[in-house]
Design a protein around this motif. Structure first.
Motif, mmCIF file in Angstrom:
data_model
loop_
_atom_site.group_PDB
_atom_site.id
_atom_site.type_symbol
_atom_site.label_atom_id
_atom_site.label_comp_id
_atom_site.label_asym_id
_atom_site.label_seq_id
_atom_site.Cartn_x
_atom_site.Cartn_y
_atom_site.Cartn_z
ATOM 1 N N GLY A 12 0.847 -1.192 0.000
ATOM 2 C CA GLY A 12 0.000 0.000 0.000
ATOM 3 C C GLY A 12 0.877 1.234 0.000
ATOM 4 O O GLY A 12 1.732 1.412 -0.864
ATOM 5 N N LEU A 13 0.705 2.103 1.004
ATOM 6 C CA LEU A 13 1.518 3.308 1.112
ATOM 7 C C LEU A 13 2.768 3.096 1.962
ATOM 8 O O LEU A 13 3.618 3.979 2.052
ATOM 9 N N SER A 14 2.888 1.926 2.588
ATOM 10 C CA SER A 14 4.035 1.653 3.458
ATOM 11 C C SER A 14 5.244 1.213 2.641
ATOM 12 O O SER A 14 5.209 0.184 1.972
ATOM 13 N N HIS A 15 6.302 1.995 2.726
ATOM 14 C CA HIS A 15 7.558 1.708 2.018
ATOM 15 C C HIS A 15 8.311 0.674 2.850
ATOM 16 O O HIS A 15 8.708 0.953 3.985
ATOM 17 N N ILE A 16 8.554 -0.525 2.299
ATOM 18 C CA ILE A 16 9.138 -1.629 3.063
ATOM 19 C C ILE A 16 10.601 -1.882 2.693
ATOM 20 O O ILE A 16 11.442 -2.048 3.565
ATOM 21 N N LEU A 17 10.916 -1.949 1.404
ATOM 22 C CA LEU A 17 12.296 -2.171 0.955
ATOM 23 C C LEU A 17 12.836 -0.885 0.358
ATOM 24 O O LEU A 17 12.193 -0.266 -0.494
ATOM 25 N N PHE A 18 14.048 -0.519 0.785
ATOM 26 C CA PHE A 18 14.653 0.749 0.395
ATOM 27 C C PHE A 18 15.954 0.496 -0.366
ATOM 28 O O PHE A 18 17.028 0.429 0.224
ATOM 29 N N GLY A 19 15.862 0.308 -1.668
ATOM 30 C CA GLY A 19 17.061 0.148 -2.490
ATOM 31 C C GLY A 19 17.825 -1.137 -2.241
ATOM 32 O O GLY A 19 19.056 -1.143 -2.230
ATOM 33 N N VAL A 20 17.119 -2.246 -2.074
ATOM 34 C CA VAL A 20 17.762 -3.540 -1.824
ATOM 35 C C VAL A 20 18.433 -4.042 -3.094
ATOM 36 O O VAL A 20 17.829 -4.073 -4.163
ATOM 37 N N SER A 21 19.707 -4.431 -2.958
ATOM 38 C CA SER A 21 20.478 -5.018 -4.057
ATOM 39 C C SER A 21 21.175 -6.267 -3.544
ATOM 40 O O SER A 21 21.737 -6.254 -2.445
ATOM 41 N N LEU A 22 21.125 -7.329 -4.335
ATOM 42 C CA LEU A 22 21.877 -8.537 -4.017
ATOM 43 C C LEU A 22 22.040 -9.362 -5.269
ATOM 44 O O LEU A 22 21.371 -9.125 -6.272
ATOM 45 N N LEU A 32 19.782 -14.553 3.314
ATOM 46 C CA LEU A 32 19.305 -13.210 3.634
ATOM 47 C C LEU A 32 18.936 -13.263 5.108
ATOM 48 O O LEU A 32 17.927 -13.853 5.492
ATOM 49 N N LEU A 33 19.784 -12.695 5.936
ATOM 50 C CA LEU A 33 19.671 -12.819 7.390
ATOM 51 C C LEU A 33 19.092 -11.545 7.986
ATOM 52 O O LEU A 33 19.508 -10.438 7.633
ATOM 53 N N GLY A 34 18.132 -11.719 8.879
ATOM 54 C CA GLY A 34 17.549 -10.564 9.564
ATOM 55 C C GLY A 34 16.474 -10.988 10.533
ATOM 56 O O GLY A 34 15.948 -12.097 10.459
ATOM 57 N N ARG A 35 16.137 -10.091 11.433
ATOM 58 C CA ARG A 35 15.112 -10.377 12.438
ATOM 59 C C ARG A 35 13.721 -10.306 11.800
ATOM 60 O O ARG A 35 13.585 -9.953 10.626
ATOM 61 N N ASN A 36 12.695 -10.611 12.582
ATOM 62 C CA ASN A 36 11.314 -10.469 12.104
ATOM 63 C C ASN A 36 11.068 -9.022 11.707
ATOM 64 O O ASN A 36 11.452 -8.099 12.431
ATOM 65 N N GLY A 37 10.425 -8.831 10.567
ATOM 66 C CA GLY A 37 10.079 -7.490 10.112
ATOM 67 C C GLY A 37 11.205 -6.737 9.433
ATOM 68 O O GLY A 37 11.052 -5.566 9.100
ATOM 69 N N ALA A 38 12.336 -7.399 9.195
ATOM 70 C CA ALA A 38 13.492 -6.714 8.598
ATOM 71 C C ALA A 38 13.358 -6.511 7.088
ATOM 72 O O ALA A 38 14.005 -5.644 6.523
ATOM 73 N N GLY A 39 12.521 -7.348 6.442
ATOM 74 C CA GLY A 39 12.338 -7.236 4.992
ATOM 75 C C GLY A 39 12.676 -8.498 4.222
ATOM 76 O O GLY A 39 12.661 -8.504 2.989
ATOM 77 N N LYS A 40 12.954 -9.585 4.935
ATOM 78 C CA LYS A 40 13.324 -10.839 4.256
ATOM 79 C C LYS A 40 12.184 -11.370 3.395
ATOM 80 O O LYS A 40 12.369 -11.647 2.206
ATOM 81 N N SER A 41 11.011 -11.543 3.994
ATOM 82 C CA SER A 41 9.871 -12.097 3.251
ATOM 83 C C SER A 41 9.441 -11.180 2.117
ATOM 84 O O SER A 41 9.070 -11.644 1.036
ATOM 85 N N THR A 42 9.497 -9.882 2.346
ATOM 86 C CA THR A 42 9.123 -8.933 1.285
ATOM 87 C C THR A 42 10.092 -9.040 0.116
ATOM 88 O O THR A 42 9.680 -8.978 -1.046
ATOM 89 N N THR A 43 11.377 -9.250 0.408
ATOM 90 C CA THR A 43 12.349 -9.449 -0.672
ATOM 91 C C THR A 43 11.991 -10.694 -1.474
ATOM 92 O O THR A 43 11.981 -10.669 -2.715
ATOM 93 N N ASN A 188 15.424 -3.220 8.610
ATOM 94 C CA ASN A 188 14.544 -2.099 8.247
ATOM 95 C C ASN A 188 14.517 -1.855 6.735
ATOM 96 O O ASN A 188 14.531 -0.714 6.285
ATOM 97 N N GLY A 189 14.495 -2.952 5.967
ATOM 98 C CA GLY A 189 14.362 -2.841 4.520
ATOM 99 C C GLY A 189 15.588 -2.391 3.773
ATOM 100 O O GLY A 189 15.509 -2.029 2.602
ATOM 101 N N VAL A 190 16.754 -2.431 4.440
ATOM 102 C CA VAL A 190 18.014 -2.004 3.817
ATOM 103 C C VAL A 190 19.049 -3.099 4.036
ATOM 104 O O VAL A 190 19.172 -3.636 5.145
ATOM 105 N N ILE A 191 19.838 -3.413 2.999
ATOM 106 C CA ILE A 191 20.961 -4.333 3.156
ATOM 107 C C ILE A 191 22.047 -3.585 3.913
ATOM 108 O O ILE A 191 22.560 -2.567 3.436
ATOM 109 N N ARG A 192 22.402 -4.095 5.101
ATOM 110 C CA ARG A 192 23.386 -3.414 5.955
ATOM 111 C C ARG A 192 24.778 -4.013 5.810
ATOM 112 O O ARG A 192 25.775 -3.347 6.109
ATOM 113 N N TYR A 193 24.866 -5.281 5.387
ATOM 114 C CA TYR A 193 26.158 -5.945 5.351
ATOM 115 C C TYR A 193 26.107 -7.081 4.336
ATOM 116 O O TYR A 193 25.091 -7.736 4.191
#
Length: 194
Positions: A12-22, A32-43, A188-193
């Motif tokens: 909807g209007l909620s921005h979930i992934l912010f420039g994810v590249s892999l 793709l490692l991350g906690r709940n709500g980090a953006g794994k499933s959305t990816t 938070n929808g960003v690849i950090r590492y």
């Protein structure tokens, strides 16, 4: 095999992934490692076309996936195992038993009566019916007993040995480190590492 470049995905209007590249090369297991709500499933859902990105580019085997429905992506060679273990009947038993022989012993039971581990094996087996080149596994070990997790890990390694490329979304660091050739940390929808 898979390139994701700067995707932005919304619910909807909620921005979930912010420039994810892999990137995933043929024959790799990438986590793709991350906690709940980090953006794994959305990816994962962005790759398979369930929540297409509004910006950015996804290429599978060099071909852009934009505008393709999930069934078309499955025909191209992407298998998807969702995190909620949706099960349905009508699967080809012979292919399944090669990777999950335990299912042969319970093949007369209805899927809804299987244990969590048995359901997960069946869900992965269902994705294998399309003979994918790339298998997306969305948190396959979540909620499973340690012994079942160990058995599932062995099967994932066998899938790689059989020639499958795997993208594994996981929040269990130990599982990720044991299985993966490479990994990405998402938060938070960003690849950090990487």
């Amino acid at each position: 095999m898979l390139q994701i470049e700067e995707i932005h995905t919304y619910y909807g209007l909620s921005h979930i992934l912010f420039g994810v590249s892999l990137e995933i090369k043929e024959g790799e297991i990438v986590c793709l490692l991350g906690r709940n709500g980090a953006g794994k499933s959305t990816t994962m859902k962005s790759i398979i076309g369930l929540t297409p990105p509004k910006k950015g580019l996804i290429r599978f085997k060099g071909q852009p996936t934009a505008g393709k429905k999930p069934f078309m992506l499955a025909r191209m060679g992407i298998g998807y195992v969702p995190d909620d273990r949706r099960i349905f009947g009508g699967w080809n038993k012979e292919r399944v038993y090669q990777f999950f022989p335990a299912l042969e012993q319970i093949d007369t039971r209805r899927a809804g009566y299987l244990s969590g581990g048995e359901q997960q094996m069946l869900t992965i087996a269902r994705a294998l019916m399309t003979n994918p080149d790339l298998l997306l596994l969305d948190e396959p070990t979540e909620g499973l007993a340690p012994l079942i997790v160990e058995l599932l890990e062995e099967q994932i390694v066998k899938l790689k040995e059989a020639g499958l490329t795997v993208l594994l979304a996981e929040q269990n660091l130990d599982v990720a480190l044991r299985l993966s050739d490479r990994g990405y940390v998402i938060d938070n929808g960003v690849i950090r590492y990487e």
